[in-house]
Scaffold this motif. Structure first.
Motif, PDB file in Angstrom:
ATOM      1  N   ALA A  96      18.556  27.796  84.635  1.00 56.05           N
ATOM      2  CA  ALA A  96      18.049  29.172  84.681  1.00 56.05           C
ATOM      3  C   ALA A  96      17.652  29.659  83.294  1.00 56.05           C
ATOM      4  CB  ALA A  96      19.114  30.087  85.280  1.00 56.05           C
ATOM      5  N   ALA A  97      18.445  29.304  82.280  1.00 58.95           N
ATOM      6  CA  ALA A  97      18.145  29.728  80.911  1.00 58.95           C
ATOM      7  C   ALA A  97      16.862  29.079  80.415  1.00 58.95           C
ATOM      8  CB  ALA A  97      19.319  29.375  79.997  1.00 58.95           C
ATOM      9  N   GLU A  98      16.720  27.799  80.696  1.00 54.34           N
ATOM     10  CA  GLU A  98      15.526  27.072  80.247  1.00 54.34           C
ATOM     11  C   GLU A  98      14.255  27.646  80.865  1.00 54.34           C
ATOM     12  OE1 GLU A  98      13.605  22.589  80.733  1.00 54.34           O
ATOM     13  OE2 GLU A  98      15.746  22.900  81.093  1.00 54.34           O
ATOM     14  N   GLU A 122      25.297  35.806  77.055  1.00 56.11           N
ATOM     15  CA  GLU A 122      25.669  35.453  75.686  1.00 56.11           C
ATOM     16  C   GLU A 122      25.607  33.947  75.486  1.00 56.11           C
ATOM     17  OE1 GLU A 122      29.536  37.117  75.131  1.00 56.11           O
ATOM     18  OE2 GLU A 122      28.807  39.170  74.841  1.00 56.11           O
ATOM     19  N   GLN A 123      26.025  33.222  76.499  1.00 54.43           N
ATOM     20  CA  GLN A 123      26.010  31.753  76.413  1.00 54.43           C
ATOM     21  C   GLN A 123      24.630  31.186  76.707  1.00 54.43           C
ATOM     22  OE1 GLN A 123      29.032  29.866  78.795  1.00 54.43           O
ATOM     23  NE2 GLN A 123      28.563  27.814  78.046  1.00 54.43           N
ATOM     24  N   TYR A 124      23.885  31.862  77.592  1.00 52.12           N
ATOM     25  CA  TYR A 124      22.557  31.387  77.999  1.00 52.12           C
ATOM     26  C   TYR A 124      21.554  32.531  77.823  1.00 52.12           C
ATOM     27  CZ  TYR A 124      25.395  27.769  80.229  1.00 52.12           C
ATOM     28  OH  TYR A 124      26.304  26.757  80.484  1.00 52.12           O
ATOM     29  N   PRO A 125      21.071  32.750  76.596  1.00 51.08           N
ATOM     30  CA  PRO A 125      20.221  33.916  76.299  1.00 51.08           C
ATOM     31  C   PRO A 125      18.912  33.965  77.083  1.00 51.08           C
ATOM     32  CG  PRO A 125      21.023  32.874  74.277  1.00 51.08           C
ATOM     33  CD  PRO A 125      21.357  31.948  75.396  1.00 51.08           C
ATOM     34  N   GLY A 126      18.463  32.842  77.622  1.00 52.17           N
ATOM     35  CA  GLY A 126      17.204  32.848  78.372  1.00 52.17           C
ATOM     36  C   GLY A 126      17.292  33.537  79.718  1.00 52.17           C
TER      37      GLY A 126
END
Length: 247
Positions: A96-98, A122-126
């Motif tokens: 999801a972040a990518e 916070e861990q996955y800003p995307g």
């Protein structure tokens, strides 16, 4: 390919195969409903024909817990591994972040979904998130639905508790590309209920760890012996039918 446990059809996918199917559904914009079926939900479906029909309509039904994996093996149709709600969404977050997916967190007590979403972003800003707690009144629902529609999430994570979340998702499948019932996963994501250490998960005793940490779960756990007995009865019935056909 699906395995049937007490009338509920479970997909024969690994967690990575499930992630791949969800990713493809998002990319192709194919409306997909994912049910994470634990023994309690399957047992409840055995007593509620409408719930069973709803679950069997879902595009993906995962074996949420070692009890379901045991049941499938007992019935002669082994599954590769358990695919719990929390493990599934944690495996989805890097994807999801990518791809910068929008994820809507719906459920749990006020503040919990918000905290869970904050920790995830916070861990996955995307990832882009919006949240709504699950303690809303019926008259508030139209506004919530409008918010979700405006947000247009690729993923809707419903942590409303089973089977409420299943009935809710079934009535609102058009709100997201992929909708997943995730039970109490927001509490874990928010850090309120810590998961068992990996070695305990590896030996398939996470259920016992959670029970020791949350003794109030004992009422829910009492379903497990009943679930196991029904599975044994189903297995014996299938053996008898097979014997008759072989004569």
């Amino acid at each position: 390919m699906r395995t049937e446990v007490l009338g509920v059809k479970i997909d024969n996918y690994t967690i990575q195969e499930t992630v791949m199917r969800i990713r493809e559904a998002v990319e192709k914009k194919e409306q997909t409903w994912v049910v994470t079926a634990n023994p309690e939900l399957i047992f409840a479906a055995g007593r509620d024909a409408r719930l069973k029909q709803l679950i069997n309509r879902a595009q993906i039904v995962t074996p949420d817990g070692v009890g379901v994996v045991w049941a499938a093996k007992r019935l002669g149709h082994p599954l590769p591994e358990r695919v719990t709600g929390i493990d599934l969404i944690e495996s989805l977050f890097p994807v999801a972040a990518e791809r910068k997916w929008r994820i809507f967190f719906l459920g749990s007590k006020p503040g919990v979904a918000e905290l869970a979403a904050r920790k995830v972003t916070e861990q996955y800003p995307g990832i882009v998130c919006q949240t709504q707690h699950g303690y809303f009144q019926p008259e508030e629902q139209p506004e919530i639905i409008e918010r979700i529609q405006t947000f247009q999430p690729q993923l809707l994570l419903a942590g409303l508790g089973a089977p409420r979340q299943e009935f809710w998702i079934a009535s609102h499948l058009d709100l997201a590309t992929v909708s997943i019932g995730v039970g109490g996963s927001f509490d874990a994501l928010a850090g309120l209920n810590k998961r068992a250490p990996q070695w305990i998960r590896n030996i398939r005793l996470e259920w016992l760890y959670r029970l020791l940490k949350q003794p109030q779960r004992i009422k829910r756990q009492m379903v497990l012996p009943k679930f196991a007995w029904r599975v044994i009865k189903q297995g014996k019935k299938e053996e008898q039918n097979h014997t008759r056909r072989s004569r």
